[in-house]
Write a protein that holds these residues in place. Sequence first.
Motif, PDB file in Angstrom:
ATOM      1  N   ASP A 208      53.328  14.366  48.993  1.00  0.00           N
ATOM      2  CA  ASP A 208      51.996  13.979  49.468  1.00  0.00           C
ATOM      3  C   ASP A 208      51.960  13.643  50.962  1.00  0.00           C
ATOM      4  N   LEU A 209      52.912  14.202  51.707  1.00  0.00           N
ATOM      5  CA  LEU A 209      52.990  13.888  53.144  1.00  0.00           C
ATOM      6  C   LEU A 209      51.672  14.094  53.883  1.00  0.00           C
ATOM      7  N   ALA A 210      50.920  15.107  53.489  1.00  0.00           N
ATOM      8  CA  ALA A 210      49.689  15.430  54.214  1.00  0.00           C
ATOM      9  C   ALA A 210      48.658  14.309  54.099  1.00  0.00           C
ATOM     10  N   THR A 211      48.665  13.594  52.976  1.00  0.00           N
ATOM     11  CA  THR A 211      47.598  12.629  52.720  1.00  0.00           C
ATOM     12  C   THR A 211      48.069  11.187  52.619  1.00  0.00           C
ATOM     13  N   ASP A 212      49.343  10.967  52.332  1.00  0.00           N
ATOM     14  CA  ASP A 212      49.817   9.617  52.034  1.00  0.00           C
ATOM     15  C   ASP A 212      50.519   9.019  53.260  1.00  0.00           C
TER      16      ASP A 212
END
Length: 279
Positions: A208-212
Amino acid sequence: AKEEGKNNFQFYSSEISSQTLERLTLESNLRRALERQEFSLAYQAKVDLKSGRITGVEALLRWHNAELGAVSPATFIPVAEETGLIVHIGRWVMKTACLQNVAWQKQGLPPINMAVNLSVRQFADEHLLADVTAILAETGMNPALLELEITEGMIVHNVDRAIKLLTAIKQLGVRLAIDDFGTGYSSLGQLKNFPIDTLKVDRSFIRDLATDSEDKAITSAIIAMGKTLSLTVVAEGVETAEQQTFLREQACDEMQGYYFSKPVAPDEFAALLGKEKAT
Ligand code: C2E
Ligand code: CA
Ligand code: CA
Ligand code: CA
């Protein structure tokens, strides 16, 4: 309501026995899998984030059984661990991966690291060092190209034994990686006591790097501290361009994941590596 409860109970108990049966079927088939030559290895590339070139490959075990079809490692590895079968299977994996690497070298493909996963039981086995030594000799594998992946759980229980064993393996010239880093109980502070070369950041932080923003912070902290300890940092489970961009910005060394390649059959991996040679 009483009737219903009874039915529920019957449903529940028959489910348990079908699970037991499934497990027994799995176990008895697993016992014969080696002699029936039902195992194979799939190979997944590790890629340098700066140059985009393949630096290494991880061997991943695959099992295809006539009765059960393809069984996921997530299902059969725990059974192989509990029964102790994993020690034999693990030896087969290491030998097969080394033979494959030697064969690729003979075909004139660029030299790459070959990573092999070690199981808890294999790591606890007193013959591990002798096994690795024998396999290197039997296959003619360059020790510097072999990397063994272990998990934090294997080394935190008996730290003294782990340091001795890992040091002896390092003396063979073999590299060591910590797999699934961040999911176990070790700290980077502890890691500095172990003779390891590589840190693999667990997929759960990458997903979830893009959002978290927490995952972003954790991932960049692991990369930064890994670098402080002069370790090669590899991000696992990279599936998107966004994840790759973030990891590049954080100066992560390598990535592995579906974005570049899924685990593939030996010939397919050789083709990937061959293409690279041409460019
Ligand atoms: P692992 O060592 O963490 O291996 C990475 C797993 O993530 C592999 O699953 C791989 O196919 C999968 N993967 C790679 N890139 C991606 C991605 O971008 N997205 C997603 N969703 N998944 C990705 P696989 O092959 O099913 O293996 C599962 C686990 O089984 C391995 O986790 C490892 O712990 C164990 N295993 C596999 N082969 C061996 C073996 O030869 N010996 C031992 N002891 N364990 C093995
Ligand atoms: Ca691994
Ligand atoms: Ca992993
Ligand atoms: Ca999260």
